[in-house]
Design a protein around this motif. Structure first.
Motif, mmCIF file in Angstrom:
data_model
loop_
_atom_site.group_PDB
_atom_site.id
_atom_site.type_symbol
_atom_site.label_atom_id
_atom_site.label_comp_id
_atom_site.label_asym_id
_atom_site.label_seq_id
_atom_site.Cartn_x
_atom_site.Cartn_y
_atom_site.Cartn_z
ATOM 1 N N ALA A 253 27.528 19.893 29.258
ATOM 2 C CA ALA A 253 26.578 19.840 30.393
ATOM 3 C C ALA A 253 27.309 20.079 31.748
ATOM 4 O O ALA A 253 27.062 21.045 32.320
ATOM 5 C CB ALA A 253 25.753 18.766 30.484
ATOM 6 N N ILE A 254 28.442 19.590 31.681
ATOM 7 C CA ILE A 254 29.404 19.817 32.974
ATOM 8 C C ILE A 254 29.856 21.096 32.904
ATOM 9 O O ILE A 254 30.075 21.970 33.872
ATOM 10 C CB ILE A 254 30.332 18.813 33.140
ATOM 11 N N ALA A 255 30.480 21.403 31.897
ATOM 12 C CA ALA A 255 31.223 22.898 31.385
ATOM 13 C C ALA A 255 30.111 23.981 31.973
ATOM 14 O O ALA A 255 30.461 24.995 32.251
ATOM 15 C CB ALA A 255 31.660 23.048 30.148
ATOM 16 N N VAL A 256 28.760 23.977 31.237
ATOM 17 C CA VAL A 256 27.921 25.013 31.755
ATOM 18 C C VAL A 256 27.634 25.154 33.203
ATOM 19 O O VAL A 256 27.567 26.348 33.595
ATOM 20 C CB VAL A 256 26.347 24.391 31.348
ATOM 21 N N GLN A 257 27.802 24.042 34.088
ATOM 22 C CA GLN A 257 27.821 24.303 35.499
ATOM 23 C C GLN A 257 29.247 25.021 35.923
ATOM 24 O O GLN A 257 28.828 25.551 36.864
ATOM 25 C CB GLN A 257 27.516 22.904 36.103
ATOM 26 N N HIS A 258 30.030 24.882 35.310
ATOM 27 C CA HIS A 258 31.405 25.268 35.963
ATOM 28 C C HIS A 258 31.830 26.527 35.616
ATOM 29 O O HIS A 258 32.605 27.141 35.922
ATOM 30 C CB HIS A 258 32.668 24.288 35.784
ATOM 31 N N THR A 259 31.085 27.230 34.487
ATOM 32 C CA THR A 259 31.491 28.471 33.748
ATOM 33 C C THR A 259 31.098 29.650 34.607
ATOM 34 O O THR A 259 29.886 29.456 35.194
ATOM 35 C CB THR A 259 30.909 28.505 32.559
ATOM 36 N N LYS A 260 31.915 30.629 35.047
ATOM 37 C CA LYS A 260 31.374 31.551 35.602
ATOM 38 C C LYS A 260 30.940 32.631 35.034
ATOM 39 O O LYS A 260 30.342 33.616 35.389
ATOM 40 C CB LYS A 260 32.815 32.317 36.527
ATOM 41 N N ASP A 261 31.481 32.761 33.718
ATOM 42 C CA ASP A 261 30.909 33.810 32.845
ATOM 43 C C ASP A 261 29.659 33.313 32.065
ATOM 44 O O ASP A 261 29.585 32.176 31.426
ATOM 45 C CB ASP A 261 32.110 34.012 31.399
ATOM 46 N N LEU A 262 28.645 34.075 32.528
ATOM 47 C CA LEU A 262 27.410 33.418 31.891
ATOM 48 C C LEU A 262 26.936 33.789 30.588
ATOM 49 O O LEU A 262 26.225 32.786 29.979
ATOM 50 C CB LEU A 262 26.178 34.456 32.638
ATOM 51 N N LEU A 263 27.506 34.471 29.945
ATOM 52 C CA LEU A 263 27.518 34.672 28.314
ATOM 53 C C LEU A 263 28.234 33.304 27.872
ATOM 54 O O LEU A 263 27.466 32.604 26.760
ATOM 55 C CB LEU A 263 28.024 35.997 27.852
ATOM 56 N N GLY A 264 29.185 33.102 28.331
ATOM 57 C CA GLY A 264 30.008 31.656 27.843
ATOM 58 C C GLY A 264 29.049 30.298 28.162
ATOM 59 O O GLY A 264 29.006 29.570 27.392
ATOM 60 N N ALA A 265 28.231 30.546 29.518
ATOM 61 C CA ALA A 265 27.509 29.407 29.879
ATOM 62 C C ALA A 265 26.407 29.285 28.634
ATOM 63 O O ALA A 265 26.014 28.260 28.325
ATOM 64 C CB ALA A 265 26.885 29.661 31.155
ATOM 65 N N VAL A 266 25.804 30.469 28.297
ATOM 66 C CA VAL A 266 24.673 30.281 27.507
ATOM 67 C C VAL A 266 25.078 29.934 25.924
ATOM 68 O O VAL A 266 24.467 28.933 25.677
ATOM 69 C CB VAL A 266 23.815 31.956 27.125
ATOM 70 N N ILE A 267 26.274 30.214 25.557
ATOM 71 C CA ILE A 267 26.675 29.837 24.351
ATOM 72 C C ILE A 267 27.143 28.267 24.384
ATOM 73 O O ILE A 267 26.699 27.237 23.555
ATOM 74 C CB ILE A 267 28.075 30.403 23.916
ATOM 75 N N LEU A 268 27.712 27.731 25.369
ATOM 76 C CA LEU A 268 27.636 26.272 25.675
ATOM 77 C C LEU A 268 26.449 25.531 25.817
ATOM 78 O O LEU A 268 26.129 24.511 25.264
ATOM 79 C CB LEU A 268 28.448 26.081 26.850
#
Lengths: 79, 143
Positions: free
Chosen positions: A16-31
């Motif tokens: 949950a914290i990593a989703v907030q801190h990721t700048k790459d949106l595709l990576g955030a979706v996978i997280l």
């Protein structure tokens, strides 16, 4: 079983914290998809198989597909 | 997307997904699951078909007019079965007083109207999910 629960909850919070801190949106979706998968396992451990089924189908499946469709229409990196 | 491996894998996997979704919808009253979960799995199978084959092929197989009719048909099934209770008993969605067959707990045909309502919800959720995804994909083609 308690140790498995603790590991899963820690992993959930890290995701949950990593989703907030990721700048790459595709990576955030996978997280976010992995967050949903861990949440489904946690619902199963909390003896709610009904919710676990729905979470696995909606959270990990359909939401990810919709987000990826939106990202392919807009841009991949966060401005 | 035009990939041979993705096409073959989805051709193998999609029938199992559809059978599993129908199983969850039909056994909604005696096991975990129900209309929403089963309908979501059915919709996800069709979304996978749209992703692996092209959007045009999927829209030819499941056009917007059919999904529109299924969407309103599911909710009409729910309302009409609920209205049976108004006329035969005293309230909306009354089950045993409305004259539905109750049967033994644990059988497939039991619990009165609940399997019919579950099938209605499953049809509605599946077609809503397909319509949502097709709308987003079709927007992409206009540019």
């Amino acid at each position: 079983m308690l140790i498995l629960n603790i590991i899963l909850v820690v992993f959930l919070i890290v995701c949950a914290i990593a989703v907030q801190h990721t700048k790459d949106l595709l990576g955030a979706v996978i997280l976010f998809a992995s967050y949903s998968l861990i949440m489904a396992v946690l619902w199963l451990l909390l003896r709610a198989p009904d919710i676990a089924l729905t979470e696995a189908a909606i959270g990990a499946g359909v939401t990810t597909m919709l987000f990826i469709a939106v990202i392919s229409r807009t841009g991949r990196m966060e401005k | 997307m035009d990939d041979l491996i993705v096409k073959m894998i989805s051709r193998i996997v999609i029938p199992f997904m559809i059978v599993y979704g129908i199983f969850i919808v039909l056994f909604g009253h005696i096991s975990p699951g129900g209309g929403f979960s089963g309908g979501a799995i059915l919709g996800a199978a069709m979304v996978l078909y749209t992703l692996s084959f092209s959007a045009d092929v999927a829209m030819k197989k499941f056009p917007h007019s059919v999904s529109m009719k299924l969407e309103s048909g599911g909710i009409w099934l729910y309302i009409l079965v609920g209205l049976v209770g108004v006329f035969t008993a005293d309230s909306f969605l009354s089950n045993q007083q409305g004259g539905f067959y109750i049967g033994n707990a644990g059988d497939l045909i039991s619990a009165g109207m609940i399997p019919i309502l579950t099938v209605g919800i499953g049809i509605k959720v599946a077609s809503t999910m397909i319509t949502l995804f097709h709308t987003i994909i079709k927007e992409e083609d206009h540019e």
